[in-house]
Design a protein around this motif. Structure first.
Motif, mmCIF file in Angstrom:
data_model
loop_
_atom_site.group_PDB
_atom_site.id
_atom_site.type_symbol
_atom_site.label_atom_id
_atom_site.label_comp_id
_atom_site.label_asym_id
_atom_site.label_seq_id
_atom_site.Cartn_x
_atom_site.Cartn_y
_atom_site.Cartn_z
ATOM 1 N N LEU A 31 0.875 -1.177 0.000
ATOM 2 C CA LEU A 31 0.000 0.000 0.000
ATOM 3 C C LEU A 31 0.908 1.221 0.000
ATOM 4 O O LEU A 31 1.708 1.406 0.931
ATOM 5 C CB LEU A 31 -0.907 0.011 1.229
ATOM 6 C CG LEU A 31 -1.701 1.307 1.466
ATOM 7 C CD1 LEU A 31 -2.654 1.593 0.315
ATOM 8 C CD2 LEU A 31 -2.461 1.245 2.793
ATOM 9 N N MET A 78 0.997 5.426 -0.265
ATOM 10 C CA MET A 78 0.186 6.632 -0.163
ATOM 11 C C MET A 78 1.090 7.856 -0.222
ATOM 12 O O MET A 78 2.133 7.903 0.451
ATOM 13 C CB MET A 78 -0.622 6.613 1.137
ATOM 14 C CG MET A 78 -1.646 5.477 1.177
ATOM 15 S SD MET A 78 -2.656 5.457 2.687
ATOM 16 C CE MET A 78 -1.479 4.780 3.872
ATOM 17 N N ASP A 82 -7.709 -0.853 6.843
ATOM 18 C CA ASP A 82 -8.506 -1.723 5.970
ATOM 19 C C ASP A 82 -7.604 -2.640 5.149
ATOM 20 O O ASP A 82 -7.890 -3.832 4.992
ATOM 21 C CB ASP A 82 -9.373 -0.886 5.026
ATOM 22 C CG ASP A 82 -10.570 -0.254 5.724
ATOM 23 O OD1 ASP A 82 -10.960 -0.768 6.793
ATOM 24 O OD2 ASP A 82 -11.116 0.733 5.199
ATOM 25 N N PHE A 83 -6.517 -2.096 4.623
ATOM 26 C CA PHE A 83 -5.579 -2.880 3.813
ATOM 27 C C PHE A 83 -4.934 -3.985 4.648
ATOM 28 O O PHE A 83 -4.860 -5.146 4.232
ATOM 29 C CB PHE A 83 -4.511 -1.958 3.236
ATOM 30 C CG PHE A 83 -3.592 -2.614 2.232
ATOM 31 C CD1 PHE A 83 -4.025 -2.863 0.936
ATOM 32 C CD2 PHE A 83 -2.297 -2.968 2.577
ATOM 33 C CE1 PHE A 83 -3.192 -3.467 0.007
ATOM 34 C CE2 PHE A 83 -1.449 -3.566 1.661
ATOM 35 C CZ PHE A 83 -1.895 -3.813 0.368
ATOM 36 N N GLU A 98 -1.510 -1.408 -4.183
ATOM 37 C CA GLU A 98 -2.575 -0.418 -4.025
ATOM 38 C C GLU A 98 -1.952 0.950 -3.770
ATOM 39 O O GLU A 98 -1.049 1.084 -2.938
ATOM 40 C CB GLU A 98 -3.495 -0.805 -2.864
ATOM 41 C CG GLU A 98 -4.719 0.073 -2.725
ATOM 42 C CD GLU A 98 -5.704 -0.459 -1.694
ATOM 43 O OE1 GLU A 98 -6.285 0.374 -0.966
ATOM 44 O OE2 GLU A 98 -5.884 -1.690 -1.622
ATOM 45 N N ARG A 150 -7.543 5.200 7.728
ATOM 46 C CA ARG A 150 -8.600 4.236 7.407
ATOM 47 C C ARG A 150 -8.132 3.242 6.343
ATOM 48 O O ARG A 150 -8.341 2.023 6.468
ATOM 49 C CB ARG A 150 -9.852 4.970 6.930
ATOM 50 C CG ARG A 150 -10.573 5.756 8.010
ATOM 51 C CD ARG A 150 -11.675 6.638 7.428
ATOM 52 N NE ARG A 150 -12.409 7.356 8.451
ATOM 53 C CZ ARG A 150 -13.607 7.009 8.911
ATOM 54 N NH1 ARG A 150 -14.207 5.933 8.409
ATOM 55 N NH2 ARG A 150 -14.213 7.707 9.829
ATOM 56 N N LEU A 151 -7.513 3.761 5.280
ATOM 57 C CA LEU A 151 -7.044 2.898 4.200
ATOM 58 C C LEU A 151 -6.003 1.907 4.697
ATOM 59 O O LEU A 151 -6.011 0.733 4.302
ATOM 60 C CB LEU A 151 -6.455 3.750 3.071
ATOM 61 C CG LEU A 151 -7.457 4.562 2.251
ATOM 62 C CD1 LEU A 151 -6.729 5.601 1.404
ATOM 63 C CD2 LEU A 151 -8.282 3.635 1.354
ATOM 64 N N GLN A 188 -8.093 9.759 6.017
ATOM 65 C CA GLN A 188 -8.287 8.786 4.948
ATOM 66 C C GLN A 188 -7.156 7.764 4.923
ATOM 67 O O GLN A 188 -7.390 6.561 4.734
ATOM 68 C CB GLN A 188 -8.381 9.505 3.607
ATOM 69 C CG GLN A 188 -9.643 10.329 3.430
ATOM 70 C CD GLN A 188 -9.657 11.094 2.115
ATOM 71 O OE1 GLN A 188 -8.641 11.203 1.437
ATOM 72 N NE2 GLN A 188 -10.819 11.622 1.754
ATOM 73 N N HIS A 196 -2.654 5.337 -3.432
ATOM 74 C CA HIS A 196 -3.579 6.453 -3.274
ATOM 75 C C HIS A 196 -2.787 7.755 -3.293
ATOM 76 O O HIS A 196 -1.823 7.915 -2.541
ATOM 77 C CB HIS A 196 -4.363 6.335 -1.960
ATOM 78 C CG HIS A 196 -5.258 5.136 -1.905
ATOM 79 N ND1 HIS A 196 -6.565 5.161 -2.353
ATOM 80 C CD2 HIS A 196 -5.021 3.869 -1.485
ATOM 81 C CE1 HIS A 196 -7.097 3.958 -2.191
ATOM 82 N NE2 HIS A 196 -6.182 3.165 -1.676
#
Length: 270
Positions: free
Chosen positions: A68, A70, A149-150, A100, A145-146, A142, A102
């Motif tokens: 992930l 970001m 969740d990931f 993933e 949270r991401l 955000q 963002h």
């Protein structure tokens, strides 16, 4: 970490920010012989605003675990463009990779921090020698949270707390206001001038938050976490301290016997 009791070595997670995020990307490179030689490897990796250019330039970079990433759209220290290009490159050559990403609008380097955006000088890795660093409250929430969740999906473990419980409320029962002083009365704070200046910063932040005062006139605070009360008191270490304020109420008592320390915190029923 693997040698510590209670650690599940099949579910290690690496999280890095900025240069630490770049290091996390290095830990992920399955084509690196040093990575290949490691008996233990992370199950999941989270990289926040890393430097991606070195890996984007590699012809054979591949992920060894789900990632992930970001980053802020306005990041002028570690530009998002290189990370976008890295993801495109990886997904072309490694179609089964879990990558993933963002990109948060109106967000700079360190968007998950609490300080307002400001210019950092003497930055050797930018052409201008400067970079904008500072938090964006919307992106910070955000990103939190991401990330949870990931991790929940990749580790196959349901979240113990909802996002609202984790970030919008306290894990412990909220103490009653003591009536000692109005929450905005900084002069009433039984601590040093430096502590009063820090308390003004505390007042401007959003809950959940807690401010603790030590017996020596010092202070500790915690902001944006469900365990803010516990965290601020734990930070005192061996020095005696008590809660002065929680969220927007003063809970301090002139009577030492009525003050709230770690032993008086009451965890909420879940």
């Amino acid at each position: 970490m693997a040698q510590q009791p209670g650690v599940d070595t099949s579910r290690l997670v690496v999280i890095g920010r900025s240069h630490g995020g770049q290091t996390a990307l290095g830990v992920l490179d399955r084509t690196d012989k040093a990575v290949q030689a490691q008996p233990l490897r992370p199950k999941v990796v989270v990289a926040l605003y890393p430097g991606c250019s070195i890996y984007h330039r590699m012809w054979n970079y591949e992920l060894d675990a789900p990632l992930l990433l970001m980053i802020g759209e306005s990041d002028d220290w570690t530009p998002a463009r290189s990370c976008v290009q890295l993801r495109e490159k990886v997904m072309r050559s490694q179609k089964d990779a879990v990558f993933e990403m963002h990109v948060f609008p109106d967000s700079h380097h360190g968007f998950d921090g609490l300080t307002p955006p400001h210019t950092k000088m003497n930055v050797a890795s930018t052409r201008s020698g400067t970079a904008t660093v500072g938090g964006n409250p919307v992106a910070r929430e955000q990103a939190h949270r991401l990330m949870f969740d990931f991790l929940s999906v990749q580790l196959g473990v349901p979240l113990r707390l909802s996002h609202e419980e984790r970030y919008a409320g306290h894990q412990f029962e909220l103490p009653q206001a003591s009536g000692f002083a109005a929450v905005g009365d900084t002069a009433a704070l039984p601590a040093s001038e430096k502590a009063r200046a820090r308390y003004e910063y505390y007042l401007a932040q959003q809950p959940p938050k807690a401010f603790a005062v030590t017996e020596r006139g010092g202070w500790y605070l915690s902001i944006g976490a469900a365990d803010a009360m516990q965290a601020s008191l734990t930070a005192c270490g061996k020095v005696k301290c008590w809660l002065y304020a929680v969220d927007d109420r003063v809970v301090w008592h002139a009577d030492p016997d009525k003050r709230i320390d770690m032993a008086k915190l009451v965890r909420k029923e879940r």
